[in-house]
Write an enzyme that holds these catalytic residues in place. Sequence first.
Site, PDB file in Angstrom:
ATOM      1  N   SER A 126      43.050  37.067  48.730  1.00  0.00           N
ATOM      2  CA  SER A 126      41.833  36.353  48.324  1.00  0.00           C
ATOM      3  C   SER A 126      41.954  34.853  48.553  1.00  0.00           C
ATOM      4  CB  SER A 126      41.554  36.589  46.842  1.00  0.00           C
ATOM      5  OG  SER A 126      41.491  37.955  46.575  1.00  0.00           O
ATOM      6  N   SER A 158      48.345  37.242  41.959  1.00  0.00           N
ATOM      7  CA  SER A 158      49.027  37.717  40.739  1.00  0.00           C
ATOM      8  C   SER A 158      50.534  37.647  40.921  1.00  0.00           C
ATOM      9  CB  SER A 158      48.647  39.172  40.440  1.00  0.00           C
ATOM     10  OG  SER A 158      47.269  39.321  40.333  1.00  0.00           O
ATOM     11  N   GLU A 241      46.124  49.923  46.694  1.00  0.00           N
ATOM     12  CA  GLU A 241      45.819  49.199  45.456  1.00  0.00           C
ATOM     13  C   GLU A 241      44.857  50.016  44.590  1.00  0.00           C
ATOM     14  OE1 GLU A 241      43.894  45.371  45.995  1.00  0.00           O
ATOM     15  OE2 GLU A 241      44.554  44.757  43.997  1.00  0.00           O
TER      16      GLU A 241
HETATM   17  C1  LIG Z   1      43.162  40.447  37.351  1.00  0.00           C
HETATM   18  C2  LIG Z   1      42.966  40.085  38.799  1.00  0.00           C
HETATM   19  C3  LIG Z   1      44.061  40.086  39.641  1.00  0.00           C
HETATM   20  C4  LIG Z   1      43.901  39.763  40.997  1.00  0.00           C
HETATM   21  N1  LIG Z   1      45.025  39.734  41.791  1.00  0.00           N
HETATM   22  C5  LIG Z   1      44.906  39.398  43.100  1.00  0.00           C
HETATM   23  C6  LIG Z   1      46.076  39.304  43.920  1.00  0.00           C
HETATM   24  O1  LIG Z   1      47.200  39.537  43.476  1.00  0.00           O
HETATM   25  N2  LIG Z   1      45.928  38.949  45.203  1.00  0.00           N
HETATM   26  C7  LIG Z   1      44.697  38.691  45.747  1.00  0.00           C
HETATM   27  O2  LIG Z   1      44.638  38.410  46.934  1.00  0.00           O
HETATM   28  N3  LIG Z   1      43.572  38.731  44.995  1.00  0.00           N
HETATM   29  C8  LIG Z   1      43.646  39.084  43.672  1.00  0.00           C
HETATM   30  N4  LIG Z   1      42.519  39.131  42.883  1.00  0.00           N
HETATM   31  C9  LIG Z   1      41.235  38.735  43.457  1.00  0.00           C
HETATM   32  C10 LIG Z   1      40.232  39.859  43.622  1.00  0.00           C
HETATM   33  O3  LIG Z   1      40.592  40.726  44.671  1.00  0.00           O
HETATM   34  C11 LIG Z   1      38.874  39.178  43.874  1.00  0.00           C
HETATM   35  O4  LIG Z   1      38.545  38.447  42.698  1.00  0.00           O
HETATM   36  C12 LIG Z   1      37.776  40.194  44.153  1.00  0.00           C
HETATM   37  O5  LIG Z   1      37.985  40.811  45.393  1.00  0.00           O
HETATM   38  C13 LIG Z   1      36.383  39.539  44.135  1.00  0.00           C
HETATM   39  O6  LIG Z   1      36.341  38.398  44.917  1.00  0.00           O
HETATM   40  P1  LIG Z   1      35.728  37.024  44.345  1.00  0.00           P
HETATM   41  O7  LIG Z   1      36.363  36.756  43.036  1.00  0.00           O
HETATM   42  O8  LIG Z   1      35.844  36.012  45.422  1.00  0.00           O
HETATM   43  O9  LIG Z   1      34.185  37.350  44.074  1.00  0.00           O
HETATM   44  P2  LIG Z   1      33.018  37.352  45.145  1.00  0.00           P
HETATM   45  O10 LIG Z   1      33.412  38.125  46.341  1.00  0.00           O
HETATM   46  O11 LIG Z   1      32.552  35.960  45.347  1.00  0.00           O
HETATM   47  O12 LIG Z   1      31.902  38.178  44.371  1.00  0.00           O
HETATM   48  C14 LIG Z   1      31.028  37.574  43.407  1.00  0.00           C
HETATM   49  C15 LIG Z   1      30.051  38.645  42.928  1.00  0.00           C
HETATM   50  O13 LIG Z   1      29.247  39.102  44.038  1.00  0.00           O
HETATM   51  C16 LIG Z   1      29.334  40.520  44.149  1.00  0.00           C
HETATM   52  N5  LIG Z   1      29.313  40.909  45.561  1.00  0.00           N
HETATM   53  C17 LIG Z   1      30.039  40.335  46.564  1.00  0.00           C
HETATM   54  N6  LIG Z   1      29.798  40.964  47.737  1.00  0.00           N
HETATM   55  C18 LIG Z   1      28.928  41.978  47.452  1.00  0.00           C
HETATM   56  C19 LIG Z   1      28.301  42.986  48.244  1.00  0.00           C
HETATM   57  N7  LIG Z   1      28.544  43.081  49.552  1.00  0.00           N
HETATM   58  N8  LIG Z   1      27.462  43.855  47.626  1.00  0.00           N
HETATM   59  C20 LIG Z   1      27.206  43.764  46.286  1.00  0.00           C
HETATM   60  N9  LIG Z   1      27.764  42.804  45.488  1.00  0.00           N
HETATM   61  C21 LIG Z   1      28.620  41.935  46.063  1.00  0.00           C
HETATM   62  C22 LIG Z   1      30.673  40.873  43.524  1.00  0.00           C
HETATM   63  O14 LIG Z   1      30.658  42.229  43.072  1.00  0.00           O
HETATM   64  C23 LIG Z   1      30.750  39.875  42.371  1.00  0.00           C
HETATM   65  O15 LIG Z   1      30.029  40.346  41.257  1.00  0.00           O
HETATM   66  C24 LIG Z   1      42.628  39.435  41.537  1.00  0.00           C
HETATM   67  C25 LIG Z   1      41.510  39.437  40.672  1.00  0.00           C
HETATM   68  C26 LIG Z   1      41.671  39.749  39.326  1.00  0.00           C
HETATM   69  C27 LIG Z   1      40.466  39.745  38.427  1.00  0.00           C
END
Ligand SMILES: Cc1cc2nc3c(=O)[nH]c(=O)nc-3n(C[C@H](O)[C@H](O)[C@H](O)COP(=O)(O)OP(=O)(O)OC[C@H]3O[C@@H](n4cnc5c(N)ncnc54)[C@H](O)[C@@H]3O)c2cc1C
Length: 400
Positions: A126, A158, A241
């Site tokens: 991410s 993480s 995952e």
């Molecule tokens: C506890 C935790 C641990 C994590 N650990 C890791 C890690 O170790 N390594 C790592 O790389 N990442 C990690 N992540 C990150 C995680 O993979 C991302 O937070 C997640 O993929 C969402 O990306 P974003 O936060 O950028 O949200 P965004 O992608 O910006 O999404 C924002 C909102 O828009 C919605 N949305 C986005 N695209 C669409 C679509 N096409 N259709 C419908 N709705 C959509 C999403 O559902 C969300 O509600 C972790 C996250 C958490 C919460």
Amino acid sequence: MTITREDFQIRAREFLEANAAPRSQPPVGWTERELVAECRRFHQALADAELGGITYPVEYGGLGLDKGYLEVFNRELSQFQAPLVPAAISHGMCLPVLNDFGTPEQRDRHQSRVIRCDEIWCQMFSEPGAGSDVASLATRAIRDGDQWVLNGQKVWTSGAQYCEYGLCVARTDPAQPKHRGLSMFIVDLSLPGVDIRPLRQISGSSHFNEVYLSDVRVGHDCLVGGEGNGWNVAVAMLMYERVAIGAGGSGAMSQAMGSAKLIKEARKRGRDRDPVVRDSIADLYIRERIQTFIGMRIRQAAASGKAPGPEGSIAKLNTAILSRRASDAAIELAGPAGQAWDAAAGDAAEWASAVISAPAMAIAGGTNEVQRNIIGERVLGLPKEPDPFKGQPWEEVPRS
Ligand SMILES: Cc1cc2nc3c(=O)[nH]c(=O)nc-3n(C[C@H](O)[C@H](O)[C@H](O)COP(=O)(O)OP(=O)(O)OC[C@H]3O[C@@H](n4cnc5c(N)ncnc54)[C@H](O)[C@@H]3O)c2cc1C
């Protein structure tokens, strides 16, 4: 290794009795540093007892046994509490990817060390502008002789604060469409130019980090799965995952706050005859059973050699929904103690922390909406989401 499943089960049971606490005991309140040390110690002891890396090849530190043995071990493990969380990503995602895509040299160098937790690995996917749409990521890797130079920023990484290595996906060819031109690298997190900055969470802990990469030089021999193949490697890792989160038992939340625990709590508070409480606990129990069956189905498919598929998304989505429902039922029972607690109030802190952590399940490993999109496309056969920039070079796609 030749051992019957019965003997293997006895060996596992004896090991766990000597090295882990029964699940019925209250959890030990370790600090993060203590938990990581316990996790390393546990996995090293597991490997020494010939119980680590069950399905991995013997020449890379595993036992070379089939997945049925893993099922046997996991069944035994479910009766105990073991300090596994700090290595969950390392073992659940990085290790299978290293096994599937690593070169013999990479596997020789790292695989048995990862199994033993001499090295713990994290996932660096991410970025601030690329979460759900991770293929649009902007971290660059540019070839310089027999090295690659990485620049960019990862986020939500993480465990990076205690990990030795990360699997990092970076853009090696921006002239290709976004899913192509990506490559996966093994990054030693102690290298110059790696800056790990913890992110503070609502719970007060710092479970994940921002990781800045500034002119970080890694060898060409750190490329996993070949140049330009990073998306395939990343997709495999995301599948692992989802299965790890969704099918690793009945879900982390339901262990912390499952129906069994809520029944005890309702009795303690004299609310076990309250029809609303009974209804919500019964609903939770039914969903836990469904989750168990989904998990069993996935693990049996894996045991018969099937690669993880979109069913991982079903399991992951159900785990997130289950966590939320468990959290809602718990907060209803716990009242204000679910949000503010005093240190002397028994297990209130554990409750509050589980409640605060519940929403993360709907985001980590791909959000609920993203899982629903995958299920829609790959299970129900609905049309793909339209992408106006499909096939266009990544460098020509507008980004915020
Ligand atoms: C506890 C935790 C641990 C994590 N650990 C890791 C890690 O170790 N390594 C790592 O790389 N990442 C990690 N992540 C990150 C995680 O993979 C991302 O937070 C997640 O993929 C969402 O990306 P974003 O936060 O950028 O949200 P965004 O992608 O910006 O999404 C924002 C909102 O828009 C919605 N949305 C986005 N695209 C669409 C679509 N096409 N259709 C419908 N709705 C959509 C999403 O559902 C969300 O509600 C972790 C996250 C958490 C919460």
